[in-house]
Design a protein around this motif. Structure first.
Motif, short mmCIF file in Angstrom:
data_model
loop_
_atom_site.label_atom_id
_atom_site.label_comp_id
_atom_site.label_asym_id
_atom_site.label_seq_id
_atom_site.Cartn_x
_atom_site.Cartn_y
_atom_site.Cartn_z
N GLU A 37 0.98 -1.37 -0.10
CA GLU A 37 -0.19 -0.19 0.06
C GLU A 37 0.60 1.40 -0.13
O GLU A 37 0.36 2.12 -0.82
N PHE A 38 1.76 1.02 0.44
CA PHE A 38 3.11 2.40 0.70
C PHE A 38 3.43 3.01 -0.70
O PHE A 38 3.56 3.83 -1.10
N ALA A 39 4.42 1.60 -0.85
CA ALA A 39 4.57 1.95 -2.63
C ALA A 39 3.41 2.59 -3.51
O ALA A 39 3.69 2.87 -4.29
N MET A 40 2.21 1.65 -3.50
CA MET A 40 1.21 2.98 -4.13
C MET A 40 0.88 3.87 -4.33
O MET A 40 0.80 4.81 -4.80
N ARG A 41 0.83 4.40 -2.91
CA ARG A 41 0.67 5.78 -2.61
C ARG A 41 1.92 6.51 -2.53
O ARG A 41 1.72 7.51 -3.92
N ILE A 42 3.44 6.35 -3.17
CA ILE A 42 4.61 6.52 -3.37
C ILE A 42 4.41 6.56 -4.95
O ILE A 42 4.71 8.18 -5.74
N ASP A 43 3.98 5.52 -5.46
CA ASP A 43 3.26 5.27 -7.51
C ASP A 43 2.53 6.52 -7.59
O ASP A 43 3.02 6.83 -8.32
N ARG A 44 1.49 6.50 -6.87
CA ARG A 44 0.53 8.42 -6.61
C ARG A 44 1.18 9.39 -7.13
O ARG A 44 0.78 10.26 -8.10
N LEU A 45 1.96 9.04 -5.87
CA LEU A 45 2.44 10.52 -6.25
C LEU A 45 3.63 10.82 -6.68
O LEU A 45 3.77 12.12 -7.56
N GLU A 46 4.35 10.16 -7.57
CA GLU A 46 5.08 10.58 -8.34
C GLU A 46 4.69 10.78 -9.87
O GLU A 46 4.91 11.71 -10.30
N ALA A 47 3.66 9.57 -9.74
CA ALA A 47 2.86 10.40 -11.07
C ALA A 47 1.92 11.28 -11.67
O ALA A 47 2.62 12.29 -12.31
N GLY A 48 2.01 11.58 -10.45
CA GLY A 48 0.61 13.58 -10.55
C GLY A 48 2.02 14.34 -10.25
O GLY A 48 1.59 15.22 -11.28
N MET A 49 2.94 14.33 -9.83
CA MET A 49 4.53 15.02 -9.88
C MET A 49 4.57 15.34 -11.02
O MET A 49 5.05 16.15 -11.69
N ALA A 50 5.08 14.39 -12.37
CA ALA A 50 5.35 14.07 -13.16
C ALA A 50 4.49 14.57 -14.09
O ALA A 50 4.99 15.39 -15.59
N GLN A 56 4.10 22.12 -16.41
CA GLN A 56 5.33 23.12 -16.52
C GLN A 56 5.85 23.85 -17.69
O GLN A 56 5.74 24.80 -18.31
N GLN A 57 6.31 22.64 -18.10
CA GLN A 57 7.16 22.48 -19.29
C GLN A 57 6.66 23.44 -21.07
O GLN A 57 6.84 24.06 -21.00
N GLN A 58 5.07 22.76 -21.03
CA GLN A 58 4.11 22.79 -21.94
C GLN A 58 4.78 24.59 -21.96
O GLN A 58 4.78 25.10 -22.33
N LEU A 59 4.16 24.61 -20.82
CA LEU A 59 3.69 26.57 -20.83
C LEU A 59 4.73 27.31 -21.05
O LEU A 59 4.71 28.38 -21.44
N LEU A 60 6.29 26.80 -20.06
CA LEU A 60 7.56 27.25 -20.67
C LEU A 60 7.24 27.17 -21.79
O LEU A 60 8.39 28.88 -22.69
#
Length: 280
Positions: A37-50, A56-60
């Motif tokens: 469960e901890f690994a799944m939460r970390i994956d979701r956070l990483e996907a959201g940040m990516a 942001q890069q497209q806007l830049l």
């Protein structure tokens, strides 16, 4: 006395029971996450940040593109202002009286003496292709453009190449038979085009071009211009350092001649329709 001892003992018993009850009403402990469960939460956070980073890069990138366009416009306006300031200073030195300046002097001061003068429309030659074509000269466009169809990308010796045919309409004038010939050239770069229908890129190739005394390799963006009046558009990159436009004139230079084409003296017949369109 005995009665008081009994009351005191009862009171102590009540307080003791109340304390135990209060201690037993604390918050429930939070459940512990399993490693999965901890690994799944970390994956979701990483996907959201990516995803946020990509946005942001497209806007830049869009902001950098707008900034580049603004920089070009600012430089052009600055050049016009410098020329205007020089004219005002000359008028002030002359006491406000009109100053007669010969065309040769103006050309020397502005660095135009060694530049060719071209009209708003001209004949150009493509020696590597073997044909002449009509061109519209437009300082508002950055890159020159050549009408092309059947554009096919392929690889040669590890480099990107394109194979294409000239995109000519029924009214376009060219050497007979050239329209059906394949032209191959290496891709110099690609330009990104932003339109209402979406974003796409176009290949840019370098072809030898002649226009009057000018004989230079010119970078052309390949795209279908059969719906337009001119199969060639010459932009600022071509004009820079070698030519200036006289918008009051057209076809200042003689049409080049190629095997299978018509003589240069017959070009006026093909130019008449263009002059009528300009006057209209």
């Amino acid at each position: 006395m005995r009665h008081r001892l009994l009351q005191s003992g009862a009171l102590s018993l009540v307080l003791l029971l109340a304390g135990c009850a209060i201690q037993g009403q604390g918050p429930d402990p939070q459940p512990v996450l399993t490693p999965d469960e901890f690994a799944m939460r970390i994956d979701r956070l990483e996907a959201g940040m990516a995803s946020r980073c990509d946005a942001q890069q497209q806007l830049l990138d869009q902001q950098l593109h707008r900034q580049a366009l603004l920089d070009t416009e600012v430089r052009e306006v600055g050049s016009l202002l410098r020329h205007l300031r020089a004219d005002i200073e000359r008028l002030e030195r002359a006491g406000g009286e009109p100053v007669v300046i010969t065309r040769e002097c103006v050309a020397d001061e502005l660095g135009l003496a060694n530049k060719a003068v071209v009209g708003r429309s001209e004949w150009v030659g493509l020696p590597d292709v073997g044909t002449y074509l009509k061109a519209r000269v437009d300082s508002g466009a950055n890159t020159s453009s050549l009408s092309a169809t059947d554009i096919t990308r392929f690889e040669r010796d590890g480099e990107d190449w394109v194979r294409f045919k000239l995109g000519l309409g029924e009214d376009d004038v060219a050497v007979e038979g050239v329209a059906d010939e394949w032209i191959e050239a290496p891709v110099e770069r690609r330009v990104r085009i932003l339109q209402a229908a979406g974003e796409h890129s176009r290949p840019v190739v370098s072809l030898l071009m002649t226009l009057g005394p000018i004989r230079e390799p010119v970078e052309f963006t390949l795209n279908d211009r059969t719906h337009l009046n001119y199969p060639v558009l010459l932009g600022r990159r071509f004009l820079m350092d070698i030519a200036v436009i006289d918008v009051a004139e057209s076809y200042l230079h003689e049409r080049p001649e190629f095997p299978g084409g018509r003589p240069a003296e017959e070009a006026e017949l093909d130019e008449a329709g263009d002059r009528d369109d300009d006057e209209a």
